[in-house]
Design an enzyme around this catalytic site. Structure first.
Site, PDB file in Angstrom:
ATOM      1  CG  HIS A  83      39.007  69.333  99.001  1.00 40.09           C
ATOM      2  ND1 HIS A  83      40.029  69.380  99.918  1.00 40.09           N
ATOM      3  CD2 HIS A  83      38.977  68.055  98.563  1.00 40.09           C
ATOM      4  CE1 HIS A  83      40.585  68.184 100.022  1.00 40.09           C
ATOM      5  NE2 HIS A  83      39.975  67.353  99.199  1.00 40.09           N
ATOM      6  CG  ASP A  85      39.471  71.661 103.081  1.00 37.54           C
ATOM      7  OD1 ASP A  85      39.138  71.475 101.895  1.00 37.54           O
ATOM      8  OD2 ASP A  85      39.044  70.948 104.011  1.00 37.54           O
ATOM      9  CG  ASP A 116      43.045  64.923  99.837  1.00 38.26           C
ATOM     10  OD1 ASP A 116      42.123  65.445  99.203  1.00 38.26           O
ATOM     11  OD2 ASP A 116      42.921  64.522 101.006  1.00 38.26           O
ATOM     12  CD  GLU A 150      36.830  66.286 101.049  1.00 33.86           C
ATOM     13  OE1 GLU A 150      36.292  65.205 100.764  1.00 33.86           O
ATOM     14  OE2 GLU A 150      37.929  66.330 101.659  1.00 33.86           O
ATOM     15  CD  GLU A 151      40.814  66.497 103.638  1.00 36.10           C
ATOM     16  OE1 GLU A 151      40.299  65.532 104.224  1.00 36.10           O
ATOM     17  OE2 GLU A 151      41.428  66.395 102.569  1.00 36.10           O
ATOM     18  CG  ASP A 174      39.170  64.665  96.806  1.00 38.75           C
ATOM     19  OD1 ASP A 174      40.365  64.399  97.020  1.00 38.75           O
ATOM     20  OD2 ASP A 174      38.402  65.096  97.672  1.00 38.75           O
ATOM     21  CG  HIS A 416      44.236  62.425 104.645  1.00 35.01           C
ATOM     22  ND1 HIS A 416      43.038  62.154 105.234  1.00 35.01           N
ATOM     23  CD2 HIS A 416      43.946  63.243 103.602  1.00 35.01           C
ATOM     24  CE1 HIS A 416      42.062  62.772 104.578  1.00 35.01           C
ATOM     25  NE2 HIS A 416      42.595  63.432 103.578  1.00 35.01           N
TER      26      HIS A 416
HETATM   27 ZN   LIG Z   1      40.236  65.235  99.277  1.00 34.39          ZN
END
Ligand SMILES: [Zn+2]
Length: 447
Positions: A83, A85, A116, A150-151, A174, A416
């Site tokens: 992903h 995003d 990520d 995805e987030e 991931d 994150h």
């Molecule tokens: Zn991820």
């Protein structure tokens, strides 16, 4: 065992990560007519351009929900689920560097997306590039599928799976090595019924939290206190009553104490209300659903079902119970929903689905897992077994896909967070593992 990766591949991978991190690809729904924002559209297009430069064939969904890059021949698809995003930067003052400019300091690369999932995605991409440079030919089509939200809500990959070809097998880079092969189905649902003019209850937070507090205010206060004493349930008093439980993540509901259930048990003895009776009698203080379903639903790969009463609304207009149910991978979801629907209907409650994520399950003795685990073990010496629980990854979106790296058990978890980063050594070790795994599973080499 081989070493396909050269210093050049490592350097090119780092450059590619720097190129992609520049895009602040945070969800900005609908911006300039794109589904998820201009930066997400731009990073998707630029990633496809990058893969074309490496020799891949590419496809961009005209609506901008996903894209993919493919190399190799054959009927089957080996999918690598990525992903592009990222989550927002967070508190800018906490960052030592610009989150959208990947900087290397002491052999660690910093920037939003380095762990990520732009970093791991590029590690897998340049692993395949290394195989191509070594003249390896593929007996499957290696397809990098790039998702875009995805987030948040997975609309990118959901659109992919609804219209595109299914993968034969694959992985999502991931997560954490060694790999995750089973993850419960996640059902969030509501039971909805008529209002009750004698009650006004509004408790609970998010679906995925076991409520640790449940407040009641109203005329039944004295009766409620007596019932709480009788059951020896903890509570506090202010203008009303706050029933106390022990809050936890919904996946651990059986280990928590649900304050809503305790409030319902006590209050159902003070007033005649079918919803309170349903919670008190049918569900009870059993967050495994054993009491409700009449048997313990569990299986070897994923353990026991968890059943969280996450929220409760009762007012003069409506009643609503909000549930978070984590279903073992071998349990039939439809059958479970039928039983729940039937049991709730006796109390005047109607079932409504809110959200559902299908389970992830690939048997441990499958070729995919055998090979991925063997490569990880041979390359690292680590004998940690495959795990049956982890965060939800894109691996759930397709059959026969698992989560595999790119972080190692010892990699600092920075996804994150501010100063998100990835040690270059871990990134390059992951590349090395990916190259060997894809070589074994998708190339025409002699066995
Ligand atoms: Zn991820």
């Amino acid at each position: 065992m081989h070493t396909f990766i050269t210093k050049t591949h490592q350097e090119e991978c780092v450059k590619a990560i720097q190129r992609l991190v520049q895009f602040p690809s945070v969800l900005n729904e609908g911006e300039n007519g794109t589904p998820f924002g201009q930066a997400i559209q731009d990073v998707l297009e630029d990633t496809l351009k990058l893969t074309e430069e490496l020799g891949f064939k590419t496809y961009l969904d005209p609506k901008g929900y996903y894209g993919y890059a493919e190399i190799g021949e054959g009927k089957e698809i080996f999918a690598i689920l990525c992903h592009l995003d990222v989550v927002p930067a967070g508190v800018l003052d906490e960052w030592k560097t610009n989150p959208f400019e990947a900087v290397i300091d002491k052999n660690v690369i910093y920037g939003r997306g380095t762990q990520d999932d732009k970093g791991p995605s590029m590690a897998a991409l340049f692993a395949v590039k290394a195989l191509m440079d070594n003249g390896i030919s593929f007996n499957k089509r290696i397809r990098f599928i790039f998702g875009t939200d995805e987030e948040t809500l997975w609309r990118g990959l959901n659109r992919y799976t609804s219209i595109e070809e299914e993968a034969t097998m694959g992985f999502a880079p991931d997560s954490t090595f060694p790999l995750i092969y089973a993850e419960k189905g996640l059902l969030q649902a509501k039971l909805v019924g008529k209002g009750d003019s004698n009650l006004s209850i509004e408790v609970g937070e998010a679906y995925n939290i076991v409520p640790g507090k449940a407040r009641y205010e109203g005329e039944l206060k004295e009766k409620l206190i007596a019932a709480l004493h009788k059951h020896q349930f903890d509570f506090q008093e202010d203008d009303g009553i706050i029933v106390l439980g022990k809050s936890m993540h919904a996946k651990d509901a059986p280990k928590a104490t649900n304050a809503i259930v305790r409030l319902a048990i006590a209050l159902s003895e003070c007033v005649d209300n079918p919803t309170l009776q349903f919670i008190a009698q049918s569900i009870g203080e059993d967050a495994t659903g054993t009491h409700l379903f009449g048997k313990c639903l569990e299986d070897e790969p994923s353990g026991v079902l968890s059943f969280n009463v996450a929220g409760l609304t009762i007012n003069d207009e409506k009643t609503e119970i909000r549930l978070d149910i984590r279903i073992p991978v071998l349990v039939n979801k439809e059958q479970l929903v039928d039983e729940l629907t039937q049991k709730a209907s006796v109390f005047g409650l109607n079932y409504e689905e809110f959200d559902y994520l299908a389970p992830l399950y690939v048997p441990k003795d499958s070729e995919l897992i055998q090979q991925l685990m063997a490569v990880y073990h041979e390359k690292t010496g680590d004998t940690t077994p495959a795990k049956s629980s982890g965060g939800a990854t894109y691996a759930r979106t397709m059959k026969n896909c698992v989560a595999y790296g790119a972080a190692f058990p010892y990699t600092p978890e920075t996804e994150h967070k501010e100063n998100e980063s990835m040690p270059l050594k871990d990134l390059f070790d992951a590349m090395d593992i990916y190259a060997e795994a894809i070589y074994r599973l998708a190339s025409t080499h002699e066995r």
